[in-house]
Write a protein that holds these residues in place. Sequence first.
Motif, PDB file in Angstrom:
ATOM      1  N   ASN A 124       0.811  -1.220   0.000  1.00  0.00           N
ATOM      2  CA  ASN A 124       0.000   0.000   0.000  1.00  0.00           C
ATOM      3  C   ASN A 124       0.845   1.271   0.000  1.00  0.00           C
ATOM      4  O   ASN A 124       0.366   2.328  -0.423  1.00  0.00           O
ATOM      5  CB  ASN A 124      -0.935   0.003   1.205  1.00  0.00           C
ATOM      6  CG  ASN A 124      -1.973  -1.095   1.122  1.00  0.00           C
ATOM      7  OD1 ASN A 124      -2.473  -1.396   0.037  1.00  0.00           O
ATOM      8  ND2 ASN A 124      -2.281  -1.728   2.240  1.00  0.00           N
ATOM      9  N   GLN A 125       2.056   1.180   0.493  1.00  0.00           N
ATOM     10  CA  GLN A 125       2.949   2.339   0.538  1.00  0.00           C
ATOM     11  C   GLN A 125       4.291   1.936  -0.084  1.00  0.00           C
ATOM     12  O   GLN A 125       5.226   1.560   0.627  1.00  0.00           O
ATOM     13  CB  GLN A 125       3.140   2.819   1.973  1.00  0.00           C
ATOM     14  CG  GLN A 125       1.850   3.321   2.620  1.00  0.00           C
ATOM     15  CD  GLN A 125       2.036   3.669   4.082  1.00  0.00           C
ATOM     16  OE1 GLN A 125       2.219   2.792   4.925  1.00  0.00           O
ATOM     17  NE2 GLN A 125       2.004   4.956   4.376  1.00  0.00           N
ATOM     18  N   PRO A 126       4.388   2.009  -1.400  1.00  0.00           N
ATOM     19  CA  PRO A 126       5.583   1.520  -2.093  1.00  0.00           C
ATOM     20  C   PRO A 126       6.894   2.117  -1.584  1.00  0.00           C
ATOM     21  O   PRO A 126       7.920   1.433  -1.577  1.00  0.00           O
ATOM     22  CB  PRO A 126       5.322   1.914  -3.551  1.00  0.00           C
ATOM     23  CG  PRO A 126       3.830   1.928  -3.657  1.00  0.00           C
ATOM     24  CD  PRO A 126       3.339   2.455  -2.346  1.00  0.00           C
ATOM     25  N   GLU A 286      -9.533   2.276 -12.218  1.00  0.00           N
ATOM     26  CA  GLU A 286      -9.610   3.709 -11.880  1.00  0.00           C
ATOM     27  C   GLU A 286     -11.012   4.246 -12.159  1.00  0.00           C
ATOM     28  O   GLU A 286     -11.544   5.068 -11.393  1.00  0.00           O
ATOM     29  CB  GLU A 286      -8.567   4.479 -12.688  1.00  0.00           C
ATOM     30  CG  GLU A 286      -7.135   4.223 -12.229  1.00  0.00           C
ATOM     31  CD  GLU A 286      -6.105   4.611 -13.288  1.00  0.00           C
ATOM     32  OE1 GLU A 286      -6.493   5.265 -14.291  1.00  0.00           O
ATOM     33  OE2 GLU A 286      -4.919   4.269 -13.110  1.00  0.00           O
ATOM     34  N   THR A 287     -11.632   3.780 -13.244  1.00  0.00           N
ATOM     35  CA  THR A 287     -13.005   4.197 -13.557  1.00  0.00           C
ATOM     36  C   THR A 287     -13.979   3.652 -12.514  1.00  0.00           C
ATOM     37  O   THR A 287     -14.913   4.339 -12.094  1.00  0.00           O
ATOM     38  CB  THR A 287     -13.408   3.712 -14.960  1.00  0.00           C
ATOM     39  OG1 THR A 287     -12.428   4.164 -15.906  1.00  0.00           O
ATOM     40  CG2 THR A 287     -14.764   4.250 -15.362  1.00  0.00           C
ATOM     41  N   ALA A 317     -11.504  -8.305 -11.371  1.00  0.00           N
ATOM     42  CA  ALA A 317     -12.309  -8.686 -10.203  1.00  0.00           C
ATOM     43  C   ALA A 317     -11.426  -8.885  -8.976  1.00  0.00           C
ATOM     44  O   ALA A 317     -11.750  -8.425  -7.869  1.00  0.00           O
ATOM     45  CB  ALA A 317     -13.096  -9.962 -10.514  1.00  0.00           C
ATOM     46  N   ARG A 318     -10.306  -9.562  -9.156  1.00  0.00           N
ATOM     47  CA  ARG A 318      -9.423  -9.838  -8.023  1.00  0.00           C
ATOM     48  C   ARG A 318      -8.849  -8.549  -7.425  1.00  0.00           C
ATOM     49  O   ARG A 318      -8.702  -8.437  -6.208  1.00  0.00           O
ATOM     50  CB  ARG A 318      -8.284 -10.773  -8.461  1.00  0.00           C
ATOM     51  CG  ARG A 318      -8.705 -12.229  -8.570  1.00  0.00           C
ATOM     52  CD  ARG A 318      -7.678 -13.039  -9.335  1.00  0.00           C
ATOM     53  NE  ARG A 318      -6.369 -12.991  -8.717  1.00  0.00           N
ATOM     54  CZ  ARG A 318      -5.886 -13.919  -7.886  1.00  0.00           C
ATOM     55  NH1 ARG A 318      -6.610 -14.973  -7.587  1.00  0.00           N
ATOM     56  NH2 ARG A 318      -4.663 -13.813  -7.387  1.00  0.00           N
ATOM     57  N   ARG A 322      -9.518  -7.316  -3.597  1.00  0.00           N
ATOM     58  CA  ARG A 322      -8.381  -7.177  -2.687  1.00  0.00           C
ATOM     59  C   ARG A 322      -8.210  -5.754  -2.161  1.00  0.00           C
ATOM     60  O   ARG A 322      -7.893  -5.553  -0.990  1.00  0.00           O
ATOM     61  CB  ARG A 322      -7.095  -7.621  -3.382  1.00  0.00           C
ATOM     62  CG  ARG A 322      -5.863  -7.506  -2.470  1.00  0.00           C
ATOM     63  CD  ARG A 322      -4.677  -8.195  -3.077  1.00  0.00           C
ATOM     64  NE  ARG A 322      -3.463  -7.967  -2.302  1.00  0.00           N
ATOM     65  CZ  ARG A 322      -3.070  -8.696  -1.262  1.00  0.00           C
ATOM     66  NH1 ARG A 322      -3.805  -9.717  -0.865  1.00  0.00           N
ATOM     67  NH2 ARG A 322      -1.946  -8.425  -0.630  1.00  0.00           N
ATOM     68  N   LYS A 323      -8.427  -4.771  -3.033  1.00  0.00           N
ATOM     69  CA  LYS A 323      -8.056  -3.406  -2.672  1.00  0.00           C
ATOM     70  C   LYS A 323      -9.215  -2.561  -2.155  1.00  0.00           C
ATOM     71  O   LYS A 323      -8.994  -1.505  -1.571  1.00  0.00           O
ATOM     72  CB  LYS A 323      -7.432  -2.695  -3.888  1.00  0.00           C
ATOM     73  CG  LYS A 323      -6.241  -3.414  -4.504  1.00  0.00           C
ATOM     74  CD  LYS A 323      -5.106  -3.635  -3.518  1.00  0.00           C
ATOM     75  CE  LYS A 323      -4.330  -2.372  -3.228  1.00  0.00           C
ATOM     76  NZ  LYS A 323      -3.146  -2.652  -2.364  1.00  0.00           N
ATOM     77  N   GLN A 324     -10.460  -3.003  -2.382  1.00  0.00           N
ATOM     78  CA  GLN A 324     -11.604  -2.191  -1.983  1.00  0.00           C
ATOM     79  C   GLN A 324     -12.501  -2.950  -1.011  1.00  0.00           C
ATOM     80  O   GLN A 324     -12.680  -4.156  -1.145  1.00  0.00           O
ATOM     81  CB  GLN A 324     -12.419  -1.777  -3.220  1.00  0.00           C
ATOM     82  CG  GLN A 324     -11.641  -0.939  -4.213  1.00  0.00           C
ATOM     83  CD  GLN A 324     -11.148   0.365  -3.613  1.00  0.00           C
ATOM     84  OE1 GLN A 324     -11.887   1.064  -2.916  1.00  0.00           O
ATOM     85  NE2 GLN A 324      -9.885   0.697  -3.875  1.00  0.00           N
ATOM     86  N   THR A 325     -13.067  -2.233  -0.059  1.00  0.00           N
ATOM     87  CA  THR A 325     -14.030  -2.848   0.856  1.00  0.00           C
ATOM     88  C   THR A 325     -15.419  -2.760   0.224  1.00  0.00           C
ATOM     89  O   THR A 325     -15.757  -1.775  -0.434  1.00  0.00           O
ATOM     90  CB  THR A 325     -14.038  -2.122   2.213  1.00  0.00           C
ATOM     91  OG1 THR A 325     -14.302  -0.727   2.000  1.00  0.00           O
ATOM     92  CG2 THR A 325     -12.698  -2.275   2.916  1.00  0.00           C
ATOM     93  N   GLY A 326     -16.211  -3.778   0.435  1.00  0.00           N
ATOM     94  CA  GLY A 326     -17.557  -3.804  -0.135  1.00  0.00           C
ATOM     95  C   GLY A 326     -17.927  -5.212  -0.558  1.00  0.00           C
ATOM     96  O   GLY A 326     -17.063  -6.064  -0.780  1.00  0.00           O
TER      97      GLY A 326
END
Length: 365
Positions: A124-126, A286-287, A317-318, A322-326
């Motif tokens: 998350n923080q490269p 991004e969209t 989808a993956r 992985r990156k978004q809650t919901g």
Amino acid sequence: MPNFISEDQIEQALVQRLEHLHGFDSLDCYTEDPEDLNDGSHRANKREVILVDRVKEAAAALNPDIPSKAIDDALEKLLDRRRAMSLVAANQDIYNLLRDGIPVEFDNAKGQKQQERVQLINFNQPDENRYLAVTQLWIKGERGFRRPDVLLYVNGIPLVFIELKNSNVKLRAAFDDNVVNYRTDIPQLYLANAFCILSNGIETKVGSVTADWEYFFNWLRAEDEREKVDREQIRETGTSLERVIEGLFPRRKLLDYVENFILYYKDTEKIIAQNHQFIGVNRAYETFLKREELKGKLGVFWHTQGSGKSFSMIFYARKIFRKQTGNFTFVVVTDRDDLDGQIYRNFLHTGTVTKAEAAQPKDSE
């Protein structure tokens, strides 16, 4: 044809660009005697490829609430040579540990058993990770020593293997003489490998450790699939590797690719995203993040026949899961039964869905 470009010239230019553009440190580990441990890598023996001191340092920094004994236990799991496993199974096992963390159990301050995961890379923080380009590292195998040209490390873990050739050598030689031979000579090179790059300056290919030559692919666009590319000019100027450096090695892109664009099919084949998939899926992602602003209109991701539509769907989808809650649901609508079956099997065999989820409806109703 361009003027002759030596392997050494390509290597020096590569390392300099990684240093100046993307903040990599560099380390030349060449020693005249392959047995010499004084090569700057701080390895305990020449069979090692993972740089243990750097991994330990990163693990301590990224997991301040986990006791050092538990971190040592986690590193033991990482460093196991997995001799009884196939190369792809070992690679998948380590990939899962790097992506999701290494499970450990320890007694907390209250004397209670606590389960955590030791993170070795901060996805998350490269900028919270350390990046290192290592050149000419002697590695001891069962039949002597081999010396890969360049290895790219994140926190002491060798994620990228790069093999270089003189510009007058056909690139196929890098695959036949190095990628393939290293699978048997120094298989430990590939245990933590995310992907491989082959280049002679004129031509550069990207591929997975399990891929045959025909599945190594070009990487010519950095940001936009519509970018016009003059392939002849790239050949003439010997800048094919620069395209890969720009497209894959900014820190954010490298870690995004490692985290979200690697699949294992039926646990026997490793699949990595091609150039158009990486750009297209990230554009679509991004969209998706702006879906409310766009009132749900997410656009079109256009593919040519045979360009990996179903795997692009899976990467998309993956990444969202992985990156978004919901609690997201994806519906794939097709117009042919055979395509419906193919897409379902690809989702199933990459572990994106399970049979228990009844993910393939019998009909449109």
